[in-house]
Design a protein around this motif. Structure first.
Motif, mmCIF file in Angstrom:
data_model
loop_
_atom_site.group_PDB
_atom_site.id
_atom_site.type_symbol
_atom_site.label_atom_id
_atom_site.label_comp_id
_atom_site.label_asym_id
_atom_site.label_seq_id
_atom_site.Cartn_x
_atom_site.Cartn_y
_atom_site.Cartn_z
ATOM 1 N N VAL A 186 -13.103 -14.461 32.648
ATOM 2 C CA VAL A 186 -13.774 -13.799 31.768
ATOM 3 C C VAL A 186 -13.983 -14.407 30.387
ATOM 4 C CG1 VAL A 186 -13.556 -11.656 30.205
ATOM 5 C CG2 VAL A 186 -12.338 -11.663 32.613
ATOM 6 N N SER B 289 -16.953 -9.406 31.664
ATOM 7 C CA SER B 289 -16.563 -8.132 32.234
ATOM 8 C C SER B 289 -17.274 -6.891 32.010
ATOM 9 C CB SER B 289 -14.812 -7.990 31.581
ATOM 10 O OG SER B 289 -15.120 -7.701 30.403
ATOM 11 N N ASP C 46 -18.569 -6.876 21.707
ATOM 12 C CA ASP C 46 -18.552 -8.299 22.239
ATOM 13 C C ASP C 46 -19.056 -8.317 23.154
ATOM 14 O OD1 ASP C 46 -16.588 -8.451 19.815
ATOM 15 O OD2 ASP C 46 -14.781 -8.389 21.156
ATOM 16 N N THR C 47 -19.627 -9.741 23.371
ATOM 17 C CA THR C 47 -20.535 -10.028 24.853
ATOM 18 C C THR C 47 -19.380 -10.570 25.510
ATOM 19 O OG1 THR C 47 -22.607 -10.647 23.440
ATOM 20 C CG2 THR C 47 -22.089 -11.516 25.670
ATOM 21 N N SER C 48 -19.174 -9.891 26.764
ATOM 22 C CA SER C 48 -18.088 -10.196 27.591
ATOM 23 C C SER C 48 -18.865 -10.096 29.293
ATOM 24 C CB SER C 48 -16.975 -9.198 27.794
ATOM 25 O OG SER C 48 -15.943 -9.523 28.683
ATOM 26 N N HIS D 225 -13.189 -20.616 24.487
ATOM 27 C CA HIS D 225 -13.038 -20.153 25.912
ATOM 28 C C HIS D 225 -12.647 -21.705 26.532
ATOM 29 C CE1 HIS D 225 -14.130 -18.745 29.737
ATOM 30 N NE2 HIS D 225 -14.906 -20.031 29.732
ATOM 31 N N VAL E 217 -15.465 -14.072 26.636
ATOM 32 C CA VAL E 217 -16.089 -13.158 25.818
ATOM 33 C C VAL E 217 -16.453 -13.871 24.317
ATOM 34 C CG1 VAL E 217 -14.854 -11.639 24.114
ATOM 35 C CG2 VAL E 217 -14.115 -11.465 26.408
ATOM 36 N N SER F 40 -17.091 -13.060 20.490
ATOM 37 C CA SER F 40 -16.624 -11.920 19.622
ATOM 38 C C SER F 40 -17.944 -11.513 19.071
ATOM 39 C CB SER F 40 -15.451 -12.307 18.718
ATOM 40 O OG SER F 40 -15.862 -13.555 17.878
ATOM 41 N N TYR G 77 -23.114 -7.122 32.945
ATOM 42 C CA TYR G 77 -23.371 -8.278 32.858
ATOM 43 C C TYR G 77 -24.244 -8.898 33.435
ATOM 44 C CZ TYR G 77 -22.378 -13.049 31.670
ATOM 45 O OH TYR G 77 -22.376 -14.427 31.240
ATOM 46 N N PHE H 205 -8.355 -14.353 28.366
ATOM 47 C CA PHE H 205 -8.910 -12.921 28.876
ATOM 48 C C PHE H 205 -8.692 -12.620 30.170
ATOM 49 C CE2 PHE H 205 -11.443 -14.130 24.739
ATOM 50 C CZ PHE H 205 -10.724 -13.110 23.960
#
Length: 328
Positions: free
Chosen positions: A182, A276, A272-274, A167, A184, A186, A280, A174
C-alpha cells in the motif's frame, strides 16, 4: 457461495497472509492477454521512435533528441511499470516482495514525471520555433536540449524521492497483512504533487500551444492575403492548414487531460492518494495509456516517422549507407 468469489490466501503457508479474490480462468486469461498486448504495443511504438531517430542521420536534431528521450521514458513505462501494475491488479496480491514494494512506486512516479517534463519541453520548443523563428537556431541547440533532458531526468529522480521518502524507508507501514503493498501519499504532499506534475505542466502546455496556434493563424492570414492577388485557389489549402493546426492542438491537450485528470481525483476530493482505493487501478491504467499514445501523437503526425517505419519493415535499413537516406 461460488468458489470463484471466495477469498483465498495470497500465501497459503502463512497465517498472516492477505486474502485474495480468485478470478475465473477466462477472465484471468483475458486480462493477461490485454496486459501483454498493451505493454508490447507501448514498447514497440516507442522503440520505433528511438531507433528511427538514432539510425537516420537527418533526424539527429535537437527537437528529435528530445522526442527520443521522451520515447525512452515511455518505453520503460511499458517495459517495467505496466507489467508490475498489471500483476498487482490481476492477482489482487503483491507477490514481488518488500524491496520491490519500495522501489516500484518510485520508478513509476519518476518515469511519469519525466514523461510530463519532456512534453512541456516539447511545447516550449514548438513555441520558440513558431513565435521566435529568427532566434530559434541560437536558442534550440543540441547542447541546450541535452542539458534540459538531463535536468528533466534529475529533477524527476530527486523530486519523487522526496515525495516517496517515507514509503521507501518503510514500505510496510500501511500494510495490514503479508502480500499487500500500500502506497499512501498524504493530502499535503498530494496537493503539492497535483500542482507540480499536473496543474503547472497543463497550464504551461495550454498557454504555449494556444500562443503557437494564434501565431500560426496569423501567419496563415498573411499567406492568404498574399495569395488573393496571385492565386485564388490557395484559400482551400489555407483553411485545411487551419483545421489541421486546430485538430493537433485539441488532440494534444484533450488526451493529456483525459489521461491525467482521473488520477488526481482523490486530491481534488480532499482525500489521500492510496493504492488501496477501489478505483486506483483504473485511474492508474488510464494514465499509463498516455505512454502508448505519446508516440502516436508526437511522432505519427510527422511524415518522417511514417517513412522511417516503412524503411524498417521493408528491411531497407540493412542496405549500405541506409543512415544517409533522406526521410524528411
Amino acid at each position: 457461495m461460488d468458489g470463484t468469489d471466495s477469498p483465498h490466501l495470497c500465501f497459503p503457508n502463512l497465517n498472516s497472509s492477505c486474502r485474495r479474490l480468485l478470478r475465473p480462468p477466462s477472465e484471468t486469461t483475458l486480462l493477461y492477454t490485454l496486459l501483454v498486448f498493451v505493454s508490447l504495443l507501448t514498447v514497440t511504438l516507442n522503440s520505433l521512435v528511438i531507433f528511427s531517430i538514432s539510425h537516420f542521420r537527418q533526424l539527429h536534431t535537437p527537437t528529435n533528441t528530445l522526442l527520443q528521450s521522451l520515447a525512452v521514458s515511455d518505453l520503460l513505462l511499458g517495459l517495467l511499470v505496466m507489467p508490475i501494475e498489471g500483476l498487482r491488479y490481476i492477482e489482487t496480491c503483491w507477490l514481488l516482495g518488500r524491496l520491490m514494494c519500495a522501489l516500484s512506486p518510485y520508478l513509476f512516479y519518476c518515469l511519469i514525471s519525466s514523461s510530463l517534463g519532456h512534453m512541456v519541453l516539447i511545447s516550449i520548443i514548438r513555441y520558440v520555433t513558431i513565435c521566435d523563428p529568427l532566434l530559434h537556431s541560437s536558442k534550440i541547440t543540441m547542447t541546450n536540449v541535452k542539458i534540459c533532458i538531463f535536468v528533466c531526468w534529475t529533477s524527476s529522480v530527486l523530486y519523487n524521492g522526496l515525495i516517496l521518502m517515507e514509503h521507501m524507508g518503510n514500505p510496510d507501514r500501511f500494510s495490514s497483512c503479508y502480500g499487500e503493498c500500500v502506497v499512501v501519499v498524504s493530502y499535503i504532499p498530494g496537493t503539492v504533487d497535483l500542482v507540480v506534475t499536473f496543474v503547472a505542466p497543463c497550464t504551461v502546455m495550454a498557454v504555449l500551444y494556444m500562443r503557437v496556434f494564434l501565431a500560426a493563424l496569423s501567419q496563415v492570414r498573411v499567406i492568404q492575403s498574399q495569395a488573393v492577388s496571385t492565386n485564388a485557389k490557395a484559400a482551400p489549402t489555407t483553411r485545411k492548414t487551419q483545421r489541421k493546426a486546430a485538430r493537433t492542438l485539441g488532440i494534444l491537450i484533450v488526451v493529456y487531460l483525459m489521461c491525467y485528470c482521473p488520477y488526481y481525483y482523490p486530491v481534488v476530493a480532499g482525500e489521500d492518494t492510496s493504492t488501496s482505493l477501489s478505483y486506483y487501478s483504473l485511474v492508474t491504467w488510464i494514465m499509463l495509456l498516455n505512454s502508448c499514445l505519446n508516440p502516436l501523437i508526437y511522432a505519427l503526425f510527422y511524415s518522417w516517422f511514417r517513412k522511417a517505419i516503412k524503411l524498417v519493415f521493408t528491411l531497407r535499413i540493412l542496405q549500405a549507407h541506409s543512415q544517409e537516406v533522406l526521410v524528411m
